[in-house]
Motif scaffolding. Sequence first.
Motif, short mmCIF file in Angstrom:
data_model
loop_
_atom_site.label_atom_id
_atom_site.label_comp_id
_atom_site.label_asym_id
_atom_site.label_seq_id
_atom_site.Cartn_x
_atom_site.Cartn_y
_atom_site.Cartn_z
N UNK A 1 0.83 -1.21 0.00
CA UNK A 1 0.00 0.00 0.00
C UNK A 1 0.87 1.26 0.00
N UNK A 2 1.93 1.26 0.77
CA UNK A 2 2.83 2.43 0.81
C UNK A 2 3.50 2.63 -0.55
N UNK A 3 3.84 1.54 -1.19
CA UNK A 3 4.46 1.62 -2.52
C UNK A 3 3.47 2.22 -3.53
N UNK A 4 2.22 1.79 -3.49
CA UNK A 4 1.22 2.36 -4.40
C UNK A 4 0.96 3.83 -4.07
N UNK B 1 -3.88 -0.66 -7.08
CA UNK B 1 -4.52 0.02 -5.94
C UNK B 1 -5.92 -0.50 -5.68
N UNK B 2 -6.74 -0.52 -6.72
CA UNK B 2 -8.14 -0.91 -6.54
C UNK B 2 -8.24 -2.38 -6.15
N UNK B 3 -7.35 -3.19 -6.72
CA UNK B 3 -7.40 -4.61 -6.41
C UNK B 3 -7.02 -4.95 -4.98
N UNK B 4 -6.33 -4.06 -4.30
CA UNK B 4 -5.89 -4.34 -2.93
C UNK B 4 -6.42 -3.33 -1.91
N UNK B 5 -7.18 -2.38 -2.37
CA UNK B 5 -7.60 -1.27 -1.52
C UNK B 5 -8.42 -1.70 -0.30
N UNK B 6 -9.36 -2.59 -0.50
CA UNK B 6 -10.26 -2.96 0.60
C UNK B 6 -10.04 -4.39 1.05
N UNK B 7 -8.81 -4.84 0.94
CA UNK B 7 -8.52 -6.23 1.26
C UNK B 7 -7.23 -6.32 2.06
N UNK B 8 -7.23 -7.19 3.02
CA UNK B 8 -5.99 -7.48 3.72
C UNK B 8 -5.43 -8.82 3.25
N UNK B 9 -6.06 -9.40 2.25
CA UNK B 9 -5.58 -10.66 1.69
C UNK B 9 -4.17 -10.48 1.14
N UNK B 10 -3.95 -9.32 0.54
CA UNK B 10 -2.62 -9.04 0.00
C UNK B 10 -2.63 -9.00 -1.51
#
Length: 171
Positions: free
Chosen positions: A26-29, A110-119
């Motif tokens: 997330x920080x990278x994005x 971003x969108x693919x990981x925004x609301x997920x903690x799956x990774x």
Amino acid sequence: PVEFSVERMTRGVLHSAEAADVVAFWRRTDELQRQTTALEQLMPKLEERLGQLREALGRSRAEPDGLDAELRGIETRFADLRARLEGTPDVFIVGKLEAPTPSSRLDVARIGTMFSTYGPTPTHRRAMDLAEQDFAAVKAGFVELTEQRLPAFEQRLKAAGAPWVPGMSIE
């Protein structure tokens, strides 16, 4: 203050990434988003500057020679870099295909990981890698344009007797 630890209440069927890995992604994005936004904010200002230089060239005492062609080259390079960064308005034409931009690749990550903690999945990671590579090339082009080509052109324009324009050296 009271220290506490947070544990997952449930475990998914699939193995998920460690929380630290998700946060690092997330920080990278976020960092790439910051950089692309900064460059996108530069576009209107650079476009205005090129217009001012075009007007100054028209008011100069310069003979029609290489300055016109040089400015056209700079404007063409700017348009190319802008299209590589933002895409073109033609993208909204039905059936018109366009190469992905750094921003569109970043959106996948971003969108693919925004609301997920799956990774991030391998697709998200690949999209991010490509976004960073594409952006680095576009950024290098803008640095070359704004820090080398434009100042050199401005010096030749000034030597041709063109009026001063905002941003130009006053020396």
